[in-house]
Write an enzyme that holds these catalytic residues in place. Structure first.
Site, PDB file in Angstrom:
ATOM      1  N   ARG A 192    -160.351  30.459  -7.656  1.00 55.66           N
ATOM      2  CA  ARG A 192    -159.062  31.057  -8.034  1.00 55.66           C
ATOM      3  C   ARG A 192    -157.966  30.273  -7.334  1.00 55.66           C
ATOM      4  NH1 ARG A 192    -155.205  35.329  -7.338  1.00 55.66           N
ATOM      5  NH2 ARG A 192    -154.721  36.158  -9.414  1.00 55.66           N
ATOM      6  N   GLY A 193    -157.160  29.614  -8.130  1.00 56.42           N
ATOM      7  CA  GLY A 193    -156.166  28.692  -7.596  1.00 56.42           C
ATOM      8  C   GLY A 193    -155.215  29.310  -6.599  1.00 56.42           C
ATOM      9  N   GLU A 194    -154.765  30.501  -6.876  1.00 59.30           N
ATOM     10  CA  GLU A 194    -153.778  31.137  -5.988  1.00 59.30           C
ATOM     11  C   GLU A 194    -154.361  31.400  -4.607  1.00 59.30           C
ATOM     12  OE1 GLU A 194    -151.994  34.570  -7.713  1.00 59.30           O
ATOM     13  OE2 GLU A 194    -151.630  33.592  -9.649  1.00 59.30           O
ATOM     14  N   ASP A 195    -155.685  31.566  -4.528  1.00 61.14           N
ATOM     15  CA  ASP A 195    -156.320  31.860  -3.239  1.00 61.14           C
ATOM     16  C   ASP A 195    -156.604  30.599  -2.428  1.00 61.14           C
ATOM     17  OD1 ASP A 195    -156.292  34.478  -3.930  1.00 61.14           O
ATOM     18  OD2 ASP A 195    -158.448  34.696  -4.238  1.00 61.14           O
ATOM     19  N   THR A 196    -157.156  29.566  -3.083  1.00 60.79           N
ATOM     20  CA  THR A 196    -157.729  28.451  -2.294  1.00 60.79           C
ATOM     21  C   THR A 196    -157.362  27.060  -2.778  1.00 60.79           C
ATOM     22  OG1 THR A 196    -159.760  28.408  -3.629  1.00 60.79           O
ATOM     23  CG2 THR A 196    -159.741  29.892  -1.724  1.00 60.79           C
ATOM     24  N   ARG A 197    -156.520  26.944  -3.830  1.00 64.16           N
ATOM     25  CA  ARG A 197    -156.262  25.625  -4.397  1.00 64.16           C
ATOM     26  C   ARG A 197    -155.741  24.622  -3.372  1.00 64.16           C
ATOM     27  NH1 ARG A 197    -153.038  26.850  -8.340  1.00 64.16           N
ATOM     28  NH2 ARG A 197    -154.472  26.582 -10.089  1.00 64.16           N
ATOM     29  N   GLY A 238    -154.905  26.979 -20.381  1.00 61.71           N
ATOM     30  CA  GLY A 238    -154.410  27.720 -21.542  1.00 61.71           C
ATOM     31  C   GLY A 238    -154.680  29.197 -21.384  1.00 61.71           C
ATOM     32  N   GLU A 293    -165.329  31.600 -16.698  1.00 59.10           N
ATOM     33  CA  GLU A 293    -166.039  30.431 -16.194  1.00 59.10           C
ATOM     34  C   GLU A 293    -167.394  30.826 -15.632  1.00 59.10           C
ATOM     35  OE1 GLU A 293    -162.256  27.679 -14.681  1.00 59.10           O
ATOM     36  OE2 GLU A 293    -163.739  28.431 -13.258  1.00 59.10           O
TER      37      GLU A 293
END
Length: 1114
Positions: free
Chosen positions: A30-35, A63, A97
């Site tokens: 999850r990008g907001e957590d660990t990107r 998308g 995913e």
């Protein structure tokens, strides 16, 4: 490692072996957590390790729905790493995913590695904590799509059950170390090609770390470091350990060993270039015409690749120029390691750093010495002080510690004291002297034999060298060889070849040089081409010269040999001698003249003392004219002499023991005087395609033991009747006559029928009626090959019973329905091969002595009764026996037996299969291989990839619990090699073993505890394979003492499958419970506490799959 076991992750029976992988790893997060933190660091670390990783925000636009490109990326990844952060479940894209990832795991065998980052596996598995809150929102938002929500829950439940990594439980929460462990595990799961480092790798780790530190300071584009030091210091050992540690971080890797030795051969540099290209760009086999073409190919093909290459034992700059040229030949990030004895060479090349391999410290030296002298890490009691003295003397040189340890291992205490006192005479700083310790302990003849081997016979056949040694020193060579082996100065391999460590070989040659005071003409043995050239071209030879190797392809005058009156050993490689041959030494014992340009030997060439005349690949048409008296000649080898038309007159060769004429295509006549060779024990006429007849005088070869006439197109129509008088024949080979069973002039008469006329003692008829008595004359035979010789049902009544010493019999490729009944009387028979006999229906009444029975591709056979009660391990090979119903007696056979290949045996009844498996599973140790297979859910430990870690139970002597055994289950995937119809006869005629190796280590310190392996046979038509082994741990209590967690690493080396990977590993611990626990209810997770329950559960599992091979011990 975090792991849970409530649900089995091994439910798929699909294989991924045929799948195309575009990425090594797919990262789900999850990008907001660990990107921008953890995931970015992990992505970078994976990339730095050469692991090709897909990260969606780096490669594809996001998308509303999960895109086809993203789905394709997931499907094309070998491993999916899922970073479960606190808010992972809040993202529907992450959950989509994950569903796809779990689907790929089930359908194509993708490895899934969960990372629990600031969350617990139980929250993921049960959707509690922050995951519960996320699903409250999903259920509200997707009221009409609850099926989708349930899929998300199911995927999370499965992923949470998988073995993975938890930040809270690993590396004390330090992310850098946590990431390092993940990357290491991923690299291991992707497979490996590690090298064997050393039997006792003492002190290697710290030296490897020094090389790693040097590499960190190397140039960032292409780093080059060198390892240098004296011979025997362990340079190659260190380089192999570094290679093993680093190779997985590169797109390709190659360890080119023995660069000096290979480059010294004709086209040696080309061979090395081809090996380098193949190692990096496999599976293609590269063919290079010349060095310059190879240089261009290396530059063009490798300049974009990040690779690791080790060039071992380099001694010349031109070798490196041909193999690595300039740094720009390799891609950015590549590392080159050069191993050499020459420090100046590294300076010339301009390496970024040098590591000087130095001696072991005192503690390491004592440990290494003790391992060789006592097979323990410390000296035996009462030998501590003496061992300290030896360690002081060796000054940390690993090779000296190994040699002296082996030398003293068979000596008593008094012998130790005598040897140590003697060694004090050699200066401690003289490395060459240290290596001479075992040499100086030899008697005069044995030391000279060592020097002969060091100069001329490394890699030579032991019996061949023995003939030279026996004649040269008038001694029993076996005694000398035993002494040399006992002192670790030579070894003898499986093929009976003599070998010597390169350092020891150089030591021997240095001893000779020192004796001559640097004057080549005074050397007792001349080996180096430059020395041979100088001595011959300048006529510097003296009567000190006893051996000469001439490897410079020029013409030399025979006058150059005039003063070398004591020359005994002469080796010539494609050189020419001009002038009168009467000037050559008259005491030659060994003449090895490869590629001799002469059409025949001159009549004035005096060879009266010659013992071996080895003239392979010569231009000889007739060896000599008339009769030549060579009463001492024992071996005559004219193999591969393409112009040889007739053998010489043998009348003067009274001592000849071995006559080897393999692949002489022009040979049309064997001189009738061959019958005079009363001492001949071996006659080889393989592949002499123009030879049509053999002389009747062959019957006079009273000492002949081996007769080889194997060919695939012989011109021989009939053998002489006198051959029946070969009373001492122990090995007779007529295999391979399947192309000439029937001749045009005798269409109804098999080759074997014609053969029978001279086998029969009456020799008056070739009738089938004469066959029962046909082998009476060959009662001394130990090995008989009659494969493809035309035996039919009528001739199967042939009487073999008189062959009372027969140990090996091959009757493959015949049309009989029954084996000759007389086989049951062969009381010494150990090996019986009856392959591709399509009419054979059954085999019974074999002698109890049989240890190996192969009935491959006997397609009609239904029952086999094989002797399985032997103390040794009986082996059976029954591949391709499609009508086989049962192997009688195997279910209640003795403790030891093995079936090497059960492929394509599909007609075994279920009841028989059940009793067969039950008998197998009662063994204390067994190996089983399956076509397919899944690790059962009841296995206590399961994991993805080729490695698995698990905690050992606390074993208390007081409560009586004992760790009895470990059950290992490994699932591997590969591409099917070919179907049976595509396999050629030649390929299927050989057993194709695969080697399965499992190494067990103490997880906390990396120390190897034990290794287990098995030579097995997998089904070449299957894409998935299982290897199951029961490993007894009784007696291993001491080595496992204090071990809290075991790590197992598995490697499977396929014989002929280029791509194979270990997909899954499982381990199940079997405990011996005390009596107090015996009445307790047994839980399935503690299955090992009851042998009967374990046996029944394993039997049920094995019945689901096809067994390809199995072994039982004890």
């Amino acid at each position: 490692m975090a792991s849970t076991d409530s649900e089995s992750p091994f439910s798929s029976s699909s294989s991924s072996s045929g799948h195309r992988w575009n990425y090594d790893v797919f990262l789900s997060f999850r990008g907001e957590d660990t990107r921008k933190n953890f995931t970015d660091h992990l992505y970078t670390a994976l990339g730095n390790a050469g692991i090709h990783t897909f990260r969606d925000d780096n490669e594809l636009p996001r998308g509303e729905e999960i895109s086809p490109q993203l789905l394709k990326a997931i499907e094309g990844s070998r491993i999916s790493i899922v970073v479960f952060s606190k808010h992972y479940a809040s993202s529907r894209w992450c959950l989509d995913e994950l569903v796809k990832i779990i689907e790929c795991r089930q359908k194509i065998g993708q490895v899934v590695l969960p990372i629990f980052y600031d969350t617990e596996p139980s929250d993921v598995r049960k959707q509690t904590g922050s995951y519960a809150k996320a699903f409250d929102e999903h259920e509200e938002r997707f009221k009409e799509e609850m099926e989708k929500v349930n899929k998300w829950r199911g995927a999370l439940a499965q992923a949470g059950n998988l073995s993975g990594f938890g930040l809270n439980n690993e590396a004390n929460g330090y992310e850098a170390e946590f990431i390092k462990r993940i990357v290491s595990d991923v690299a291991c799961k992707l497979g490996n090609k590690t090298l064997h480092v050393a039997k006792h790798p003492v002190g290697i780790y710290s030296r490897v770390q020094c090389i790693i530190s040097l590499l960190k300071g190397a140039k960032p584009d292409v780093g080059i470091v060198g390892i240098h030091g004296i011979a025997g210091i362990g340079k190659t050992t260190i380089a192999k350990a570094v290679f093993n540690k680093l190779y997985f971080g590169f797109e390709g890797s190659s360890f080119l060993s023995d660069v000096k030795e290979i480059s010294d051969k004709p086209n040696g540099l080309v061979e090395l270039q081809e090996r380098l290209l193949h190692d990096i760009l496999k599976p293609r086999v590269w063919k290079v015409s010349n060095v310059y073409e190879g240089m261009n190919l290396i530059k063009e093909r490798l300049h974009r690749k990040k690779i690791l290459v080790v060039f071992d034992d380099v001694d010349k700059r031109e070798q490196l120029e041909a193999l690595m040229g300039e740094r720009c030949w390799f891609g950015a990030g590549s590392i080159i390691i050069v191993v050499t004895k020459n420090k100046h060479l590294l300076t010339e090349v301009g390496v970024d750093g040098m590591y000087h391999a130095k001696e072991l410290d005192r503690d390491q030296s004592l440990e290494l010495f003790s391992l060789h002298a006592f097979r323990e890490t410390h000296p035996a009691k009462d030998y501590e002080e003496l061992s300290e003295k030896v360690v002081d003397y060796c000054k940390g040189l690993p090779l000296a510690l190994q040699i002296l340890g082996s030398h003293l291992s068979i000596r008593d205490k008094a012998g130790w004291e005598i040897d140590i006192a003697h060694w004090r005479n050699i200066p401690h700083d003289d490395i060459q002297g240290k290596l001479r310790v075992s040499f100086d302990a030899l008697n005069v003849d044995t030391s000279e034999i060592f020097l002969d081997i060091a100069c001329y016979f490394v890699g030579g056949d032991k019996e061949y060298v023995a003939d030279i040694v026996g004649a040269r020193y008038d001694c029993h060579p076996e005694v000398a060889f035993r002494t040399l082996i006992g002192r670790s100065l030579i070894t003898i391999d499986t093929w009976n070849s003599l070998w010597m460590h390169d350092t020891l070989r150089k030591m021997g040659r240095e001893i000779i040089r020192q004796r001559s005071r640097n004057h080549p003409g005074n050397c007792s043995r001349i080996v180096l081409p430059k020395d041979a050239y100088n001595v011959l071209s300048k006529e510097l030879g003296t009567d000190a010269v006893e051996g000469l190797a001439l490897d410079v392809q020029e013409s030399y005058s025979t006058k150059s040999f005039t003063k070398m009156r004591r020359l005994k050993l002469l080796q010539i490689n494609r050189a020419n001698l001009v002038g009168s041959y009467s000037l050559l030494p008259k005491e030659l014992i060994w003449l090895c003249w490869s590629g001799c340009p002469l059409k025949s030997l001159p009549s004035d060439f005096h060879l009266n003392d010659l013992v071996i005349l080895d003239m392979q690949e010569s231009n000889v048409r007739k060896l000599w004219k008339g009769t030549k008296i060579l009463n001492k000649l024992k071996i005559l080898n004219l193999s591969f002499s393409k112009y040889l038309a007739k053998t010489p007159n043998f009348r003067g060769l009274s001592s000849l023991e071995r006559l080897i004429l393999t692949k002489c295509p022009s040979l049309v006549e064997v001189h009738q005087s061959i019958g005079n060779l009363k001492s001949l024990v071996l006659l080889s006429l393989d592949y002499c395609r123009s030879l049509k007849t053999l002389p009747e005088s062959m019957g006079n070869l009273k000492s002949l033991q081996t007769l080889n006439l194997f060919t695939n197109g012989t011109a021989i129509k009939q053998l002489p009747a006198s051959a029946r008088f070969l009373k001492k024949l122990t090995k007779l080979s007529f295999g391979g006559y399947n192309k000439v069973f029937y001749s045009t002039d005798l269409p109804s008469k098999s080759w074997f029928s014609r053969f029978s006329s001279w086998l029969s003692p009456q020799s008056c008829s070739s009738s089938i009626d004469m066959l029962p008595a046909s082998f009476i004359s060959f009662s001394s035979l130990k090995e008989l090959n009659l494969s493809y010789s035309g035996l039919s049902e009528a001739t199967s009544s042939i009487d073999l019973g008189s062959l009372c010493f027969l140990e090996n019999l091959n009757l493959s490729g015949h049309e009989f329905f029954n084996l000759p009944s007389s086989i049951s009387r062969l009381s010494k028979l150990q090996f019986l091969t009856v392959e591709r006999c399509s009419n054979l229906l059954s085999i019974s009444e074999l002698p109890s002595s049989v240890l190996f029975l192969s009935i491959n591709d006997c397609t009609s056979i239904e029952r086999v009764s094989a002797p399985l009660q032997h103390e040794r391990l009986p082996l059976l090979d029954v591949k391709g026996c499609g009508n086989l119903i049962e192997i009688q007696g195997i279910e209640c056979a003795g403790n030891n037996w093995s079936i090497l290949n059960l492929n394509d045996c599909n007609n075994l009844s279920e009841n028989y299969k059940m009793s067969f498996i039950q008998g197998l599973c009662r063994g204390k140790h067994y190996d089983i291989c399956l076509a397919g297979g899944e690790i059962p859910e009841w296995f206590s430990h399961r994991g993805e990839g080729s490695s698995l870690s698990f905690r050992l139970p606390s074993v208390s002597v007081a409560d009586g619990n004992k760790l009895q055994a470990l059950l290992l289950w490994v699932v591997s995937a590969s591409s099917a090699l070919k179907t049976t119809n595509e396999a050629t006869d030649q390929e299927t005629s050989f057993l194709q073993f695969d080697m399965c190796v499992a190494t067990f280590k103490n997880k906390s310190n990396g120390i190897e505890l034990f290794e287990t392996m098995a030579a097995v046979t997998f089904d070449r038509n299957s894409t998935k394979h299982s290897w199951i082994q029961r490993i007894s741990l009784i007696g291993s209590e001491e080595s496992l003492q204090g071990v809290e967690e075991l790590e197992v690493n598995v490697k499977i080396s396929f014989y002929d499958v280029p791509i194979c990977r270990v997909e899954k590993c499982g381990a199940h611990l079997i405990m011996e419970k005390n009596k107090a626990d015996s009445d307790q209810e047994i839980d399935i997770d503690a299955l090992g506490s009851d042998d009967q329950l374990l046996e029944s559960s394993l039997t049920r599992e094995l019945q689901k799959w096809k067994i390809t091979c199995c072994s039982k011990f004890g």
